[in-house]
Design a protein around this motif. Structure first.
Motif, PDB file in Angstrom:
ATOM      1  N   MET A   1       0.951  -1.211  -0.139  1.00 48.18           N
ATOM      2  CA  MET A   1       0.001   0.033  -0.140  1.00 48.18           C
ATOM      3  C   MET A   1       0.952   1.232  -0.011  1.00 48.18           C
ATOM      4  O   MET A   1       1.772   1.412   0.813  1.00 48.18           O
ATOM      5  N   ALA A   2       0.529   2.286  -0.867  1.00 45.15           N
ATOM      6  CA  ALA A   2       1.334   3.428  -0.833  1.00 45.15           C
ATOM      7  C   ALA A   2       1.244   4.355   0.171  1.00 45.15           C
ATOM      8  O   ALA A   2       0.082   4.118   0.919  1.00 45.15           O
ATOM      9  N   ASN A   3       2.328   5.135   0.624  1.00 43.97           N
ATOM     10  CA  ASN A   3       2.461   5.915   1.605  1.00 43.97           C
ATOM     11  C   ASN A   3       3.261   7.161   1.340  1.00 43.97           C
ATOM     12  O   ASN A   3       4.031   7.018   0.294  1.00 43.97           O
ATOM     13  N   SER A   4       3.431   7.964   2.283  1.00 44.39           N
ATOM     14  CA  SER A   4       4.386   9.266   2.217  1.00 44.39           C
ATOM     15  C   SER A   4       5.639   8.811   2.023  1.00 44.39           C
ATOM     16  O   SER A   4       6.142   7.745   2.914  1.00 44.39           O
ATOM     17  N   PRO A   5       6.432   9.290   1.273  1.00 44.21           N
ATOM     18  CA  PRO A   5       7.923   8.948   0.961  1.00 44.21           C
ATOM     19  C   PRO A   5       8.714   9.733   2.060  1.00 44.21           C
ATOM     20  O   PRO A   5       8.194  10.652   2.838  1.00 44.21           O
ATOM     21  N   ASP A   6      10.005   9.540   2.143  1.00 39.96           N
ATOM     22  CA  ASP A   6      10.892   9.921   3.237  1.00 39.96           C
ATOM     23  C   ASP A   6      11.203  11.538   2.635  1.00 39.96           C
ATOM     24  O   ASP A   6      11.990  11.491   1.462  1.00 39.96           O
ATOM     25  N   PRO A   7      10.807  12.418   3.146  1.00 44.36           N
ATOM     26  CA  PRO A   7      11.074  13.758   2.740  1.00 44.36           C
ATOM     27  C   PRO A   7      12.540  14.226   2.345  1.00 44.36           C
ATOM     28  O   PRO A   7      12.935  15.009   1.753  1.00 44.36           O
ATOM     29  N   LYS A   8      13.481  13.516   3.157  1.00 46.38           N
ATOM     30  CA  LYS A   8      14.884  13.695   3.138  1.00 46.38           C
ATOM     31  C   LYS A   8      15.629  12.895   1.939  1.00 46.38           C
ATOM     32  O   LYS A   8      16.752  12.916   1.660  1.00 46.38           O
ATOM     33  N   LEU A   9      14.816  12.124   1.217  1.00 45.10           N
ATOM     34  CA  LEU A   9      15.474  11.348   0.133  1.00 45.10           C
ATOM     35  C   LEU A   9      15.747  12.193  -0.939  1.00 45.10           C
ATOM     36  O   LEU A   9      14.936  12.786  -1.376  1.00 45.10           O
ATOM     37  N   GLU A  10      17.102  11.756  -1.491  1.00 41.87           N
ATOM     38  CA  GLU A  10      17.425  12.644  -2.859  1.00 41.87           C
ATOM     39  C   GLU A  10      16.708  12.093  -3.941  1.00 41.87           C
ATOM     40  O   GLU A  10      16.781  11.038  -4.111  1.00 41.87           O
ATOM     41  N   LEU A  11      16.395  12.875  -4.699  1.00 40.15           N
ATOM     42  CA  LEU A  11      15.651  12.867  -6.094  1.00 40.15           C
ATOM     43  C   LEU A  11      16.575  13.512  -7.150  1.00 40.15           C
ATOM     44  O   LEU A  11      16.941  14.784  -6.942  1.00 40.15           O
ATOM     45  N   VAL A  12      17.158  12.870  -7.928  1.00 46.07           N
ATOM     46  CA  VAL A  12      17.905  13.312  -9.035  1.00 46.07           C
ATOM     47  C   VAL A  12      17.392  13.420 -10.427  1.00 46.07           C
ATOM     48  O   VAL A  12      16.685  12.240 -10.647  1.00 46.07           O
ATOM     49  N   THR A  13      17.343  14.416 -11.098  1.00 41.61           N
ATOM     50  CA  THR A  13      16.868  14.638 -12.456  1.00 41.61           C
ATOM     51  C   THR A  13      17.890  13.755 -13.575  1.00 41.61           C
ATOM     52  O   THR A  13      19.057  13.533 -13.130  1.00 41.61           O
ATOM     53  N   THR A  14      17.350  13.691 -14.574  1.00 40.25           N
ATOM     54  CA  THR A  14      18.202  13.203 -15.880  1.00 40.25           C
ATOM     55  C   THR A  14      19.202  14.175 -16.054  1.00 40.25           C
ATOM     56  O   THR A  14      20.106  13.753 -16.833  1.00 40.25           O
ATOM     57  N   LYS A  15      19.033  15.440 -15.830  1.00 40.65           N
ATOM     58  CA  LYS A  15      20.038  16.456 -16.035  1.00 40.65           C
ATOM     59  C   LYS A  15      21.113  16.839 -14.754  1.00 40.65           C
ATOM     60  O   LYS A  15      21.907  17.752 -14.989  1.00 40.65           O
ATOM     61  N   GLY A  16      21.131  15.661 -14.028  1.00 34.60           N
ATOM     62  CA  GLY A  16      22.034  15.905 -12.587  1.00 34.60           C
ATOM     63  C   GLY A  16      21.558  16.597 -11.532  1.00 34.60           C
ATOM     64  O   GLY A  16      22.455  16.855 -10.655  1.00 34.60           O
ATOM     65  N   VAL A  17      20.367  17.389 -11.724  1.00 36.16           N
ATOM     66  CA  VAL A  17      20.107  18.147 -10.448  1.00 36.16           C
ATOM     67  C   VAL A  17      19.423  17.509  -9.469  1.00 36.16           C
ATOM     68  O   VAL A  17      18.608  16.359  -9.544  1.00 36.16           O
ATOM     69  N   SER A  18      19.943  17.596  -8.049  1.00 42.16           N
ATOM     70  CA  SER A  18      19.884  16.774  -7.109  1.00 42.16           C
ATOM     71  C   SER A  18      19.085  17.709  -5.930  1.00 42.16           C
ATOM     72  O   SER A  18      20.012  18.673  -5.424  1.00 42.16           O
ATOM     73  N   ARG A  19      18.123  17.338  -5.634  1.00 37.26           N
ATOM     74  CA  ARG A  19      17.682  17.782  -4.447  1.00 37.26           C
ATOM     75  C   ARG A  19      16.763  17.053  -3.379  1.00 37.26           C
ATOM     76  O   ARG A  19      16.268  15.765  -3.980  1.00 37.26           O
ATOM     77  N   THR A  20      16.182  17.220  -2.223  1.00 40.71           N
ATOM     78  CA  THR A  20      15.400  16.420  -1.547  1.00 40.71           C
ATOM     79  C   THR A  20      13.962  16.386  -2.095  1.00 40.71           C
ATOM     80  O   THR A  20      13.718  17.333  -2.702  1.00 40.71           O
ATOM     81  N   VAL A  21      13.274  15.055  -1.750  1.00 38.77           N
ATOM     82  CA  VAL A  21      11.574  15.268  -1.986  1.00 38.77           C
ATOM     83  C   VAL A  21      11.163  16.714  -1.303  1.00 38.77           C
ATOM     84  O   VAL A  21      10.429  17.411  -1.875  1.00 38.77           O
ATOM     85  N   ASP A  22      11.670  16.865  -0.055  1.00 39.96           N
ATOM     86  CA  ASP A  22      10.987  18.108   0.524  1.00 39.96           C
ATOM     87  C   ASP A  22      11.504  19.420  -0.235  1.00 39.96           C
ATOM     88  O   ASP A  22      10.637  20.250  -0.331  1.00 39.96           O
ATOM     89  N   ALA A  93      15.071   3.660  -4.497  1.00 38.99           N
ATOM     90  CA  ALA A  93      14.761   4.059  -3.155  1.00 38.99           C
ATOM     91  C   ALA A  93      13.355   4.889  -3.026  1.00 38.99           C
ATOM     92  O   ALA A  93      12.832   4.807  -1.985  1.00 38.99           O
ATOM     93  N   PHE A  94      13.359   5.530  -4.148  1.00 38.98           N
ATOM     94  CA  PHE A  94      12.158   6.623  -3.908  1.00 38.98           C
ATOM     95  C   PHE A  94      10.835   5.611  -4.126  1.00 38.98           C
ATOM     96  O   PHE A  94       9.915   5.803  -3.361  1.00 38.98           O
ATOM     97  N   VAL A  95      10.958   4.691  -5.290  1.00 41.77           N
ATOM     98  CA  VAL A  95       9.731   3.835  -5.188  1.00 41.77           C
ATOM     99  C   VAL A  95       9.413   3.183  -3.855  1.00 41.77           C
ATOM    100  O   VAL A  95       8.156   2.856  -3.368  1.00 41.77           O
ATOM    101  N   THR A 113       4.965  16.880   1.300  1.00 39.42           N
ATOM    102  CA  THR A 113       5.433  15.427   0.882  1.00 39.42           C
ATOM    103  C   THR A 113       4.576  14.225   1.293  1.00 39.42           C
ATOM    104  O   THR A 113       4.807  13.374   1.291  1.00 39.42           O
ATOM    105  N   SER A 114       3.385  14.480   1.869  1.00 43.76           N
ATOM    106  CA  SER A 114       2.592  13.459   2.170  1.00 43.76           C
ATOM    107  C   SER A 114       1.809  13.149   0.937  1.00 43.76           C
ATOM    108  O   SER A 114       1.446  13.726   0.068  1.00 43.76           O
ATOM    109  N   LEU A 115       1.292  11.848   1.082  1.00 40.03           N
ATOM    110  CA  LEU A 115       0.567  11.322  -0.071  1.00 40.03           C
ATOM    111  C   LEU A 115      -0.778  11.718  -0.099  1.00 40.03           C
ATOM    112  O   LEU A 115      -1.439  11.531   0.774  1.00 40.03           O
ATOM    113  N   VAL A 116      -1.163  11.964  -1.351  1.00 39.37           N
ATOM    114  CA  VAL A 116      -2.631  12.509  -1.447  1.00 39.37           C
ATOM    115  C   VAL A 116      -3.233  11.184  -2.127  1.00 39.37           C
ATOM    116  O   VAL A 116      -4.226  10.902  -1.491  1.00 39.37           O
ATOM    117  N   ALA A 117      -2.646  10.720  -3.054  1.00 42.85           N
ATOM    118  CA  ALA A 117      -3.424   9.617  -3.833  1.00 42.85           C
ATOM    119  C   ALA A 117      -2.419   9.044  -4.637  1.00 42.85           C
ATOM    120  O   ALA A 117      -1.235   9.429  -5.085  1.00 42.85           O
TER     121      ALA A 117
END
Length: 159
Positions: A1-22, A93-95, A113-117
């Protein structure tokens, strides 16, 4: 069952830009179409484009997320990778943080960062439900997610 992700998890774009989910959600809600690292997942690109075209001007950030590295993302998305914000999830990690077990998925996160749907696997009715939640949250139009010629319901791959 889906839930809210870890807001401190790093998400990286295909262009190399990295930030936390938050950090990615500071200004806008996030709406992801998450695809598996399989070339046949490209059949979901037109569906995602329909969603992104409607919500692209709303107060949400629409994006692809592909499990895998930049090379895999490009292989799945082709030219769409150039046209849309695209994240890579090489270690899933994000999934996994979202608690997803089947892909493709359509996920809506609030600015906190809370899950809506979320909808896992290709279930047009569930994807439409998520689109309605996004539209309601954004006070925006809702796209018609499914159209003739889309994959049959039930298409899904395990994470």
């Amino acid at each position: 069952m889906a839930n809210s992700p870890d807001p401190k998890l790093e998400l990286v774009t295909t262009k190399g830009v990295s930030r936390t989910v938050d950090d990615w959600s500071t200004m806008f809600h996030l709406c992801f179409v998450i695809l598996p690292p399989r070339p046949e997942a490209a059949v979901f690109i037109p569906i995602a484009k329909r969603i992104f075209e409607v919500f692209g001007d709303a107060d949400c950030r629409t994006a692809f997320c592909v499990v895998g590295n930049e090379f895999i993302a490009r292989g799945v998305l082709g030219d769409a990778e150039d046209d849309y914000l695209t994240f890579v999830d090489p270690e899933s990690a994000f999934v996994k943080s979202l608690g997803l077990t089947r892909l493709p998925a359509f996920v809506h996160l609030r600015q906190d960062t809370s899950l809506v749907a979320a909808a896992e696997g290709w279930d047009p009715g569930e994807w439409q439900r998520v689109a309605k939640e996004v539209g309601k949250s954004m006070a925006w139009s809702v796209p018609e997610v499914a159209r003739p010629g889309d994959p049959p319901p039930g298409v899904a791959w395990p994470v």
